[in-house]
Motif scaffolding. Structure first.
Motif, PDB file in Angstrom:
ATOM      1  N   ARG A  60      78.280  -2.501  16.482  1.00  0.00           N
ATOM      2  CA  ARG A  60      77.025  -2.468  17.043  1.00  0.00           C
ATOM      3  C   ARG A  60      76.260  -3.558  16.843  1.00  0.00           C
ATOM      4  O   ARG A  60      75.533  -4.142  17.615  1.00  0.00           O
ATOM      5  CB  ARG A  60      76.430  -1.320  16.949  1.00  0.00           C
ATOM      6  N   LYS A  65      74.346   9.845  19.757  1.00  0.00           N
ATOM      7  CA  LYS A  65      73.141   8.986  20.146  1.00  0.00           C
ATOM      8  C   LYS A  65      73.460   7.830  19.148  1.00  0.00           C
ATOM      9  O   LYS A  65      73.784   7.981  18.155  1.00  0.00           O
ATOM     10  CB  LYS A  65      71.776   9.756  19.594  1.00  0.00           C
ATOM     11  N   ASN A  66      73.149   6.792  19.785  1.00  0.00           N
ATOM     12  CA  ASN A  66      73.176   5.350  19.229  1.00  0.00           C
ATOM     13  C   ASN A  66      71.939   5.103  18.505  1.00  0.00           C
ATOM     14  O   ASN A  66      71.030   5.517  18.748  1.00  0.00           O
ATOM     15  CB  ASN A  66      73.473   4.226  20.457  1.00  0.00           C
ATOM     16  N   ILE A  67      72.258   4.391  17.487  1.00  0.00           N
ATOM     17  CA  ILE A  67      71.304   3.553  16.643  1.00  0.00           C
ATOM     18  C   ILE A  67      70.262   2.861  17.358  1.00  0.00           C
ATOM     19  O   ILE A  67      70.787   2.099  18.356  1.00  0.00           O
ATOM     20  CB  ILE A  67      71.864   3.037  15.369  1.00  0.00           C
ATOM     21  N   LYS A  93      68.208   6.526  13.706  1.00  0.00           N
ATOM     22  CA  LYS A  93      69.463   7.525  13.282  1.00  0.00           C
ATOM     23  C   LYS A  93      70.708   7.200  14.135  1.00  0.00           C
ATOM     24  O   LYS A  93      70.454   6.920  15.479  1.00  0.00           O
ATOM     25  CB  LYS A  93      68.891   8.789  13.520  1.00  0.00           C
ATOM     26  N   ILE A  94      71.742   7.649  13.556  1.00  0.00           N
ATOM     27  CA  ILE A  94      73.030   7.724  14.594  1.00  0.00           C
ATOM     28  C   ILE A  94      73.387   9.176  14.611  1.00  0.00           C
ATOM     29  O   ILE A  94      73.273  10.006  13.535  1.00  0.00           O
ATOM     30  CB  ILE A  94      73.948   7.066  13.843  1.00  0.00           C
ATOM     31  N   GLU A  95      73.713   9.865  15.568  1.00  0.00           N
ATOM     32  CA  GLU A  95      73.949  11.212  15.763  1.00  0.00           C
ATOM     33  C   GLU A  95      75.695  11.273  16.121  1.00  0.00           C
ATOM     34  O   GLU A  95      76.081  10.695  16.963  1.00  0.00           O
ATOM     35  CB  GLU A  95      73.070  11.958  16.654  1.00  0.00           C
ATOM     36  N   TYR A 151      81.623   1.824  13.515  1.00  0.00           N
ATOM     37  CA  TYR A 151      80.582   1.884  14.840  1.00  0.00           C
ATOM     38  C   TYR A 151      79.609   0.981  14.487  1.00  0.00           C
ATOM     39  O   TYR A 151      79.080  -0.048  15.326  1.00  0.00           O
ATOM     40  CB  TYR A 151      80.109   3.227  14.710  1.00  0.00           C
ATOM     41  N   LEU A 152      78.956   1.002  13.314  1.00  0.00           N
ATOM     42  CA  LEU A 152      77.860  -0.137  12.959  1.00  0.00           C
ATOM     43  C   LEU A 152      78.406  -1.456  13.042  1.00  0.00           C
ATOM     44  O   LEU A 152      77.630  -2.165  13.571  1.00  0.00           O
ATOM     45  CB  LEU A 152      77.394   0.331  11.658  1.00  0.00           C
ATOM     46  N   ILE A 209      80.220   9.600  18.730  1.00  0.00           N
ATOM     47  CA  ILE A 209      78.509   9.064  18.700  1.00  0.00           C
ATOM     48  C   ILE A 209      78.005   9.931  20.004  1.00  0.00           C
ATOM     49  O   ILE A 209      78.473   9.876  21.043  1.00  0.00           O
ATOM     50  CB  ILE A 209      78.364   7.634  18.977  1.00  0.00           C
ATOM     51  N   THR A 227      81.719   5.855  11.251  1.00  0.00           N
ATOM     52  CA  THR A 227      80.383   5.309  11.272  1.00  0.00           C
ATOM     53  C   THR A 227      80.358   3.937  10.907  1.00  0.00           C
ATOM     54  O   THR A 227      79.790   3.143  11.360  1.00  0.00           O
ATOM     55  CB  THR A 227      79.540   6.240  10.153  1.00  0.00           C
TER      56      THR A 227
END
Length: 258
Positions: free
Chosen positions: A153, A218-220, A207-209, A149-150, A216, A146
């Motif tokens: 992103r 669903k993207n934020i 949200k991130i899923e 990813y953030l 991942i 997570t």
């Protein structure tokens, strides 16, 4: 005989019905907090009761079928101004439990010039997910994926303005035992809050899923930020409102930024 029957009914009702209260208090000002919405869980994954605190910061708990063999938990994470909590409580006591809520680093007084939003949660009939209060509540590999990813992103500089404030953790094996026909793939719904006061953002949540392996799903909902790009420059909400008023898109003092 009639008196004995009434006595038995009275004792039964006392065993099956329990009520106590919680008082929510701001840890800095030591004043009660109204509007704090919290949830009571039985054995971590069964919804029991919920409600909001009144003007005196009091939330009364009612358990209609008290199970002396079960553990009961209090969860709160609906207001980004305060740090979320998850703690075991003893609901058989008839006193008032005082909960001192700590202000989060996102604490900020209400203002119509600041953008505010909150993440919702999903309802799964027959199953109640655990809700994380911080990244530490997640498995280490999920924390790592997570975070990576953030940073990719939103960029390293903006990443520091994000904080996990809630979400839902789904135990897919247990979930499918209870709901066999489900094709549920998301194991982690993670709600992050973003703050940028200079740009008029008190807290923007999204949200991130992720699936159970950390992929991942669903993207934020946040722009992909690249260095030296236009995305790095966020126009302050106050400036947008002023321009909208000048162009008669909205009327002064009647806008709502929520």
């Amino acid at each position: 005989m009639k008196k004995i029957t009434l006595l038995i009914l009275l004792l039964t009702s006392l065993v099956s019905f329990s009520q106590s209260a919680i008082e929510f208090i701001d840890s800095e000002s030591k004043t009660p907090i109204s509007g704090i919405y919290s949830t009571i869980y039985k054995n971590e994954d069964k919804f029991e009761n919920c409600g909001g605190s009144n003007k005196n910061g009091i939330f009364k708990i009612t358990i209609r079928e008290l199970d002396n063999q079960a553990n009961y938990y209090l969860q709160y994470n609906d207001n980004v101004n305060y740090k979320p909590i998850w703690r075991e409580i003893n609901i058989t006591k008839k006193d008032t439990l005082k909960i001192y809520l700590e202000r989060s680093r996102f604490f900020y007084d209400a203002s119509n010039e600041l953008l505010k939003s909150n993440c919702g949660t999903y309802t799964f009939f027959g199953y109640t997910p655990r809700e994380p209060t911080s990244l530490k509540d997640l498995p280490e590999f999920i924390q790592k994926k997570t975070t990576e990813y953030l940073k990719e992103r939103v960029g390293k500089s903006e990443f520091e303005k994000f904080e996990l404030i809630g979400g839902q953790i789904i135990d897919l094996k247990e979930f499918k035992k209870r709901i066999p026909r489900s094709n549920q793939k998301t194991a982690y719904y993670l709600c992050f809050s973003y703050r940028n006061i200079n740009s008029g953002i008190s807290n923007y949540t999204s949200k991130i899923e992720l699936d159970e392996k950390g992929n991942i799903i669903k993207n934020i909902d946040f722009p992909i930020v690249k260095e030296n790009s236009i995305q790095e420059k966020i126009i302050p909400l106050k400036s947008i409102i002023e321009k909208a008023i000048k162009r008669n898109f909205i009327k002064k003092r009647r806008h709502n930024s929520k």
